[in-house]
Design a protein around this motif. Sequence first.
Motif, PDB file in Angstrom:
ATOM      1  N   TYR A  56      13.495  -8.424   3.872  1.00 33.74           N
ATOM      2  CA  TYR A  56      13.693  -9.283   2.696  1.00 33.74           C
ATOM      3  C   TYR A  56      12.603  -9.109   1.641  1.00 33.74           C
ATOM      4  N   CYS A  57      11.501  -8.428   1.970  1.00 34.46           N
ATOM      5  CA  CYS A  57      10.402  -8.263   1.010  1.00 34.46           C
ATOM      6  C   CYS A  57      10.069  -6.775   0.883  1.00 34.46           C
ATOM      7  N   ILE A  58      10.326  -6.222  -0.299  1.00 32.57           N
ATOM      8  CA  ILE A  58      10.099  -4.800  -0.557  1.00 32.57           C
ATOM      9  C   ILE A  58       9.372  -4.664  -1.883  1.00 32.57           C
ATOM     10  N   PRO A  59       8.319  -3.847  -1.960  1.00 28.77           N
ATOM     11  CA  PRO A  59       7.652  -3.622  -3.248  1.00 28.77           C
ATOM     12  C   PRO A  59       8.621  -3.035  -4.272  1.00 28.77           C
ATOM     13  N   THR A  60       8.661  -3.628  -5.433  1.00 29.95           N
ATOM     14  CA  THR A  60       9.599  -3.187  -6.478  1.00 29.95           C
ATOM     15  C   THR A  60       9.344  -1.749  -6.884  1.00 29.95           C
TER      16      THR A  60
ATOM     17  N   CYS B 258       0.813  -1.213   0.000  1.00 32.62           N
ATOM     18  CA  CYS B 258       0.000   0.000   0.000  1.00 32.62           C
ATOM     19  C   CYS B 258       0.850   1.269   0.000  1.00 32.62           C
ATOM     20  N   LEU B 259       2.133   1.173   0.377  1.00 33.92           N
ATOM     21  CA  LEU B 259       2.983   2.363   0.369  1.00 33.92           C
ATOM     22  C   LEU B 259       3.150   2.924  -1.039  1.00 33.92           C
ATOM     23  N   THR B 260       3.044   2.069  -2.031  1.00 36.07           N
ATOM     24  CA  THR B 260       3.187   2.542  -3.415  1.00 36.07           C
ATOM     25  C   THR B 260       1.994   3.374  -3.866  1.00 36.07           C
ATOM     26  N   ASN B 261       0.900   3.343  -3.105  1.00 40.21           N
ATOM     27  CA  ASN B 261      -0.295   4.122  -3.459  1.00 40.21           C
ATOM     28  C   ASN B 261      -0.228   5.556  -2.959  1.00 40.21           C
ATOM     29  N   ILE B 262       0.777   5.880  -2.143  1.00 42.98           N
ATOM     30  CA  ILE B 262       0.915   7.240  -1.618  1.00 42.98           C
ATOM     31  C   ILE B 262       1.708   8.051  -2.633  1.00 42.98           C
ATOM     32  N   SER B 263       1.035   8.880  -3.384  1.00 41.32           N
ATOM     33  CA  SER B 263       1.678   9.611  -4.485  1.00 41.32           C
ATOM     34  C   SER B 263       2.622  10.700  -3.996  1.00 41.32           C
ATOM     35  N   THR B 264       2.434  11.191  -2.771  1.00 43.26           N
ATOM     36  CA  THR B 264       3.264  12.284  -2.261  1.00 43.26           C
ATOM     37  C   THR B 264       4.544  11.786  -1.600  1.00 43.26           C
ATOM     38  N   LEU B 265       4.718  10.490  -1.439  1.00 42.41           N
ATOM     39  CA  LEU B 265       5.864   9.938  -0.719  1.00 42.41           C
ATOM     40  C   LEU B 265       7.166  10.229  -1.466  1.00 42.41           C
ATOM     41  N   LYS B 266       8.138  10.840  -0.752  1.00 46.06           N
ATOM     42  CA  LYS B 266       9.412  11.211  -1.362  1.00 46.06           C
ATOM     43  C   LYS B 266      10.618  10.546  -0.695  1.00 46.06           C
ATOM     44  N   MET B 267      10.490  10.113   0.549  1.00 46.80           N
ATOM     45  CA  MET B 267      11.639   9.529   1.227  1.00 46.80           C
ATOM     46  C   MET B 267      11.180   8.434   2.187  1.00 46.80           C
ATOM     47  N   VAL B 268      11.870   7.294   2.131  1.00 48.12           N
ATOM     48  CA  VAL B 268      11.607   6.166   3.036  1.00 48.12           C
ATOM     49  C   VAL B 268      12.954   5.668   3.548  1.00 48.12           C
TER      50      VAL B 268
ATOM     51  N   SER C   8      12.314   1.215  -6.772  1.00 44.37           N
ATOM     52  CA  SER C   8      12.787   1.552  -8.107  1.00 44.37           C
ATOM     53  C   SER C   8      12.249   2.879  -8.619  1.00 44.37           C
ATOM     54  N   ASN C   9      11.366   3.501  -7.864  1.00 47.69           N
ATOM     55  CA  ASN C   9      10.799   4.779  -8.279  1.00 47.69           C
ATOM     56  C   ASN C   9      11.849   5.877  -8.131  1.00 47.69           C
ATOM     57  N   PRO C  10      12.226   6.569  -9.210  1.00 46.43           N
ATOM     58  CA  PRO C  10      13.270   7.603  -9.110  1.00 46.43           C
ATOM     59  C   PRO C  10      12.845   8.815  -8.291  1.00 46.43           C
TER      60      PRO C  10
END
Length: 405
Positions: free
Chosen positions: A320-324, A302-312, A328-330
């Motif tokens: 060991y499990c991370i959404p691609t 669900c973190l990929t659905n946050i369009s404003t996210l700039k830093m994690v 990979s989002n620049p």
Amino acid sequence: MQTAVDMGLERKVDIPIYDLSLIRGLWEVRVKKYRQRQKKEQQRIEKSALARIDQEWQYRIYCKTLKADERNLLHHYLERSRLIHTTQPHTDADQQQDEKAQGLGPLPDRSPSDLDQKDSDESRLIFQLDGDRWLDFPRELQWMTYLKEWHVSGTRICRLPDYLARFTQLTVLEIPKNTIAELPPAIGKLTELRELNVSYNRLSQVPPELGKCEKLERLELAGNYNLSQLPFELSGLKRLVHLDIAENRFVSIPICALRMSSLQLLDLSNNSLSDLPQDMDRLEQLVTLFVHKNNLSYLPQCLTNISTLKMVIVSGDDLYCIPTKLCSNPEIKFIRLYDNQASAEKKKKEEEKKKNKRRKWREWREEEVKKDSREKEFIEAYLSTLKDRDTVPFSTTKVSISCLL
């Protein structure tokens, strides 16, 4: 002739029957109007200038009783800072205004409209206190209800004063690195509060009344160690943009944090989180997320659905499990922190110390077990001797017989 009983039976009585829901609605309307009148009266009393003028006069009277050095020490508590970016000449009128605000002359009349004014020429009154010699707030502070900011740090103060609710114009409350054990419920009356910093104290809980500070924009509760949850009432902080609850004992994200719709920065680092909720995308304006130094093994999709996210920022040792799409989002700075060699060696030494401690404890336990077994054998032998004693007489008498022929 009819009796009184017969006459009573013949009399007709009309009894109106109403719907109970209508009666309940009528009373609810009345109760609502009564509470509204009470609230307006309370607001009128709080905004009244009489109490503030009385407090200011009490402060002036108190200043008259002080000596010059004591008055200078009292004035050291206050610091005026200008809300202007350009340099302006300091006129005699400005000096008189400064002296009035510091208690050296007649205090100016202040109305609620003047206090709410935010133009560039407005001045703020700031209270500052630091140093471990302070065990409590100064007594003179109770008359300075016109203050806008408190900055108290590095003291040994363990509780906030009882008169905190009088500072209704307070916008900033910075009290980090003290020994404060609790926040009073009266903090909910600081409705103008915009920044609250209680980091590195000794809090174990947060009062639900804090949710009434609806103008709060920044809340910092890091480093309290005993803090493990936040009340649901904090969901009302819809203007909050910065929430820092790092270095505590949270095992999950507080539910109220997911309902802070304006949240832009969320710091959950150095806690005991094992996973993140699947509805994290409710934070539609989240920009920065700190979740490093936890026990996370995966990040939710669900973190990929946050369009404003700039830093994690996460810890990469156990992850060991991370959404691609996330890594990979620049447009997203995805930072994975690993323990360096020095910290790994330090961790290894700590583990060795723990192993040595456990080994010593086992040796001590084995020795205690052997000692207990020896004592048990002794007791068993002693009990067996007691059984033998039951068949043996307690005493004997020696008898000597001689015969004369």
